[in-house]
Scaffold this active site. Structure first.
Site, PDB file in Angstrom:
ATOM      1  N   SER A 145      68.322  -7.095  94.222  1.00 45.05           N
ATOM      2  CA  SER A 145      69.549  -7.681  93.667  1.00 45.05           C
ATOM      3  C   SER A 145      70.622  -7.648  94.735  1.00 45.05           C
ATOM      4  CB  SER A 145      70.006  -6.842  92.468  1.00 45.05           C
ATOM      5  OG  SER A 145      71.304  -7.213  92.052  1.00 45.05           O
ATOM      6  N   TYR A 158      72.227   1.154  88.226  1.00 41.29           N
ATOM      7  CA  TYR A 158      71.468  -0.085  88.456  1.00 41.29           C
ATOM      8  C   TYR A 158      71.398  -0.376  89.955  1.00 41.29           C
ATOM      9  CZ  TYR A 158      70.125  -4.991  88.476  1.00 41.29           C
ATOM     10  OH  TYR A 158      69.477  -6.176  88.734  1.00 41.29           O
TER      11      TYR A 158
HETATM   12  N1  LIG Z   1      69.896 -11.990  85.889  1.00 40.06           N
HETATM   13  C1  LIG Z   1      70.547 -11.503  86.934  1.00 40.06           C
HETATM   14  O1  LIG Z   1      71.750 -11.750  87.106  1.00 40.06           O
HETATM   15  C2  LIG Z   1      69.816 -10.700  87.978  1.00 40.06           C
HETATM   16  C3  LIG Z   1      70.454 -10.449  89.198  1.00 40.06           C
HETATM   17  C4  LIG Z   1      69.806  -9.715  90.168  1.00 40.06           C
HETATM   18  C5  LIG Z   1      68.531  -9.234  89.937  1.00 40.06           C
HETATM   19  N2  LIG Z   1      67.926  -9.477  88.747  1.00 40.06           N
HETATM   20  C6  LIG Z   1      66.583  -8.930  88.555  1.00 40.06           C
HETATM   21  O2  LIG Z   1      65.698  -9.946  88.202  1.00 40.06           O
HETATM   22  C7  LIG Z   1      64.591  -9.401  87.478  1.00 40.06           C
HETATM   23  C8  LIG Z   1      64.316 -10.254  86.260  1.00 40.06           C
HETATM   24  O3  LIG Z   1      65.419 -10.200  85.376  1.00 40.06           O
HETATM   25  P1  LIG Z   1      65.953 -11.478  84.572  1.00 40.06           P
HETATM   26  O4  LIG Z   1      67.306 -11.780  85.070  1.00 40.06           O
HETATM   27  O5  LIG Z   1      64.937 -12.543  84.570  1.00 40.06           O
HETATM   28  O6  LIG Z   1      66.169 -10.839  83.127  1.00 40.06           O
HETATM   29  P2  LIG Z   1      65.378 -11.012  81.737  1.00 40.06           P
HETATM   30  O7  LIG Z   1      65.387 -12.449  81.336  1.00 40.06           O
HETATM   31  O8  LIG Z   1      65.972  -9.991  80.852  1.00 40.06           O
HETATM   32  O9  LIG Z   1      63.886 -10.627  82.130  1.00 40.06           O
HETATM   33  C9  LIG Z   1      63.479  -9.310  82.349  1.00 40.06           C
HETATM   34  C10 LIG Z   1      61.969  -9.286  82.261  1.00 40.06           C
HETATM   35  O10 LIG Z   1      61.555  -7.936  82.537  1.00 40.06           O
HETATM   36  C11 LIG Z   1      60.639  -7.581  81.533  1.00 40.06           C
HETATM   37  N3  LIG Z   1      60.638  -6.139  81.286  1.00 40.06           N
HETATM   38  C12 LIG Z   1      61.657  -5.331  80.951  1.00 40.06           C
HETATM   39  N4  LIG Z   1      61.223  -4.080  80.783  1.00 40.06           N
HETATM   40  C13 LIG Z   1      59.884  -4.108  81.022  1.00 40.06           C
HETATM   41  C14 LIG Z   1      58.859  -3.130  80.990  1.00 40.06           C
HETATM   42  N5  LIG Z   1      59.107  -1.858  80.665  1.00 40.06           N
HETATM   43  N6  LIG Z   1      57.597  -3.516  81.295  1.00 40.06           N
HETATM   44  C15 LIG Z   1      57.328  -4.806  81.607  1.00 40.06           C
HETATM   45  N7  LIG Z   1      58.250  -5.767  81.644  1.00 40.06           N
HETATM   46  C16 LIG Z   1      59.518  -5.417  81.349  1.00 40.06           C
HETATM   47  C17 LIG Z   1      61.028  -8.352  80.285  1.00 40.06           C
HETATM   48  O11 LIG Z   1      59.887  -8.562  79.467  1.00 40.06           O
HETATM   49  P3  LIG Z   1      59.546  -7.758  78.108  1.00 40.06           P
HETATM   50  O12 LIG Z   1      60.857  -7.395  77.475  1.00 40.06           O
HETATM   51  O13 LIG Z   1      58.750  -8.757  77.329  1.00 40.06           O
HETATM   52  O14 LIG Z   1      58.740  -6.592  78.543  1.00 40.06           O
HETATM   53  C18 LIG Z   1      61.458  -9.674  80.899  1.00 40.06           C
HETATM   54  O15 LIG Z   1      60.353 -10.523  81.044  1.00 40.06           O
HETATM   55  C19 LIG Z   1      64.959  -7.950  87.196  1.00 40.06           C
HETATM   56  O16 LIG Z   1      64.311  -7.104  88.117  1.00 40.06           O
HETATM   57  C20 LIG Z   1      66.463  -7.916  87.436  1.00 40.06           C
HETATM   58  O17 LIG Z   1      66.916  -6.642  87.829  1.00 40.06           O
HETATM   59  C21 LIG Z   1      68.532 -10.192  87.760  1.00 40.06           C
END
Ligand SMILES: NC(=O)c1ccc[n+]([C@@H]2O[C@H](COP(=O)([O-])OP(=O)(O)OC[C@H]3O[C@@H](n4cnc5c(N)ncnc54)[C@H](OP(=O)(O)O)[C@@H]3O)[C@@H](O)[C@H]2O)c1
Length: 248
Positions: A145, A158
């Site tokens: 991130s 985080y």
């Molecule tokens: N959105 C942002 O602004 C942002 C910015 C920087 C980095 N990121 C990173 O991008 C990645 C994806 O996030 P996103 O933005 O796409 O958010 P999201 O839509 O909330 O997706 C998160 C995903 O992680 C999965 N997950 C959560 N806990 C889990 C567990 N214990 N085991 C397996 N899967 C799990 C969820 O699936 P289930 O709930 O079905 O398990 C979901 O598919 C993360 O690593 C996040 O830190 C996001």
């Protein structure tokens, strides 16, 4: 069994594939001919995604996988190898960000972030690395991130987990030798369900407002992941930072 440049016919495991960046990445890679093994906890959503990919002529299988459980990740990799005969890419994407001020003492949420964002990535590495070593090729794509580059109030834990992902990934890259690739993807604010996990009400309202104002589509991150995967085997894209133009 060999690796090659491009995306077509590469076998890719994606954790956290049930929504947001993981889902967008699965759709894009499938469209470009990758064979996918999708993992997350919500298997109904994985099934819908795999069906959608199949209906569009792509190839995807799925299995419920909680990255807090090492066995689930071993299973994900095992199934990918059984189904497709090899593993080219492991995308360590699952992550959560219930950010809050430290004074809130939301200790269970701190633990959740450490367990999923750091230990989950380590379990992913532990599952795929022996397979990559045996094959003599393989590519880790680990999602960090912009919070892994610079911290800010409310983001300490985080941010700490994402600094850790970057440190672990860079160490892995240096240990990996001349056959394995390691890519860090560092997104800024992306329009996903990510903010839903925030339980501090004021902070959540602020984040939702910012999300509406300037967050970018998850497709932008999927495009960056696809770019890294598509490079020739001797080209390792080490890190891509990709944030909204309007993000400070
Ligand atoms: N959105 C942002 O602004 C942002 C910015 C920087 C980095 N990121 C990173 O991008 C990645 C994806 O996030 P996103 O933005 O796409 O958010 P999201 O839509 O909330 O997706 C998160 C995903 O992680 C999965 N997950 C959560 N806990 C889990 C567990 N214990 N085991 C397996 N899967 C799990 C969820 O699936 P289930 O709930 O079905 O398990 C979901 O598919 C993360 O690593 C996040 O830190 C996001």
């Amino acid at each position: 069994m060999e690796t090659s440049s491009g995306i077509k016919d590469k076998v890719v495991v994606i954790t956290g594939a049930s929504s947001g960046i993981g889902e967008a990445t699965a759709l894009l890679l499938a469209e470009r001919g990758a064979k996918l093994m999708l993992g997350a906890r919500r298997s109904d959503r994985l099934k819908a995604l795999a069906d959608r990919i199949a209906a569009a002529g792509g190839e995807a299988a799925y299995i419920p996988a909680d990255v807090k459980r090492r066995d689930d990740l071993l299973n994900l990799v095992k199934l990918a190898c059984e189904q497709y005969g090899k593993l080219d890419v492991f995308v360590n994407n699952a992550g959560v960000g219930p950010i809050s001020p430290l004074d809130d003492l939301r200790v269970e949420e701190w633990e959740e972030m450490i367990d999923i964002n750091i230990k989950g990535v380590l379990y992913g590495i532990a599952a795929a690395l022996p397979v990559f070593r045996k094959q003599g090729f393989g590519h880790f794509v680990n999602t960090a991130s912009t919070a892994g580059h610079k911290t800010a109030p409310n983001q300490s834990v985080y941010s700490g987990t994402k600094f850790a992902v970057r440190a672990i990934s860079e160490g892995l890259r240096q240990e990996a030798g001349d056959k394995l690739r390691v890519t860090i993807i560092s997104p800024g604010f992306v329009r996903t369900d990510f903010v839903d996990a925030v339980t501090n009400p004021e902070l959540k309202a602020q984040l939702l407002e910012s999300k509406d104002r300037f967050a970018i589509a998850p497709d932008a991150i999927a495009g960056a992941i696809a770019f890294a995967i598509a490079q020739p085997a001797d080209v390792d894209v080490n890190e891509i930072v990709i944030r909204p133009t309007a993000q400070g």
